[in-house]
Write an enzyme that holds these catalytic residues in place. Structure first.
Site, PDB file in Angstrom:
ATOM      1  N   HIS A  39      29.925  46.836 -28.817  1.00  0.00           N
ATOM      2  CA  HIS A  39      29.744  47.976 -30.286  1.00  0.00           C
ATOM      3  C   HIS A  39      28.350  47.539 -30.604  1.00  0.00           C
ATOM      4  O   HIS A  39      27.464  46.487 -30.266  1.00  0.00           O
ATOM      5  CB  HIS A  39      30.151  47.229 -31.491  1.00  0.00           C
ATOM      6  N   HIS A 120      21.085  48.635 -29.828  1.00  0.00           N
ATOM      7  CA  HIS A 120      21.510  48.255 -28.376  1.00  0.00           C
ATOM      8  C   HIS A 120      22.809  47.370 -28.180  1.00  0.00           C
ATOM      9  O   HIS A 120      23.344  47.328 -29.492  1.00  0.00           O
ATOM     10  CB  HIS A 120      20.675  46.479 -28.309  1.00  0.00           C
TER      11      HIS A 120
END
Ligand code: 3AM
Length: 169
Positions: A39, A120
């Protein structure tokens, strides 16, 4: 309840992230994030009481995000906890989204982290060699439109993430 807000990749992109996690793991060692847990964290909310989780679910469920597209084209690492990640240039829509979510949360009395956003996707934790590995080139596009409120619970196999609410489609 330990909560965070995230973008969840669609299944095909998640599969690609998983392949990259395998590649990174063979170069860098450490603990590979399970496919189901891949995620992008928008905001970590920390421990919140149940009534607060319900309030947050209502807040997010009533929100419609500006859809955006993000190009993932780079590897990175956070040396201290040995995190290896893939990401891209800070895309303005994503940065605006993170900023406005943090502002809303502040209005709800929650000091969400991180303050300095480096978008990220964490692929490895506690990597033995987080830097210095020659990893393959990456070029993936992520079209996102919904954020999720996620409950994080520790298990013997690592964290289990359960979406509690989604922003509107
Ligand atoms: O998606 P990533 O891996 O960047 O590291 C945790 C993970 O981020 C982060 O929240 C995400 C979902 O667990 N996280 C966990 N504890 C944290 C803390 N105390 C934290 N971020 C900031 N402060």
């Amino acid at each position: 309840m330990r909560l965070f807000l995230a973008l969840i990749p669609p299944p095909e992109l998640r599969r690609r992230f998983g392949e990259l996690a395998d590649t990174a793991h063979s170069h860098c060692g450490g603990r590979r994030v399970a496919d189901d847990n891949l995620h992008l964290t928008l905001a970590f909310l920390g421990e919140q009481p149940k009534h607060r989780a319900e309030e947050l679910a209502d807040w997010l469920g009533g929100m419609r995000l500006a859809p955006g597209q993000w190009r993932l084209d780079r590897w990175g690492h956070f040396a201290e906890p040995g995190i290896v990640w893939i990401g891209g240039a800070p895309e303005s829509g994503l940065t605006r989204l993170q900023h406005s979510l943090r502002e809303d949360l502040e209005g709800l009395g929650i000091d969400a982290r991180p303050r300095r956003f480096t978008p990220h996707i964490t692929l490895l934790r506690r990597a033995e060699h987080p830097s210095g590995a020659s990893l393959p080139e990456v070029a993936l596009d992520w079209s996102y439109s919904r954020a999720a409120l996620i409950l994080s619970e520790p298990t013997h196999q690592g964290s289990r993430y359960t979406p509690l609410a989604w922003s509107r489609a």
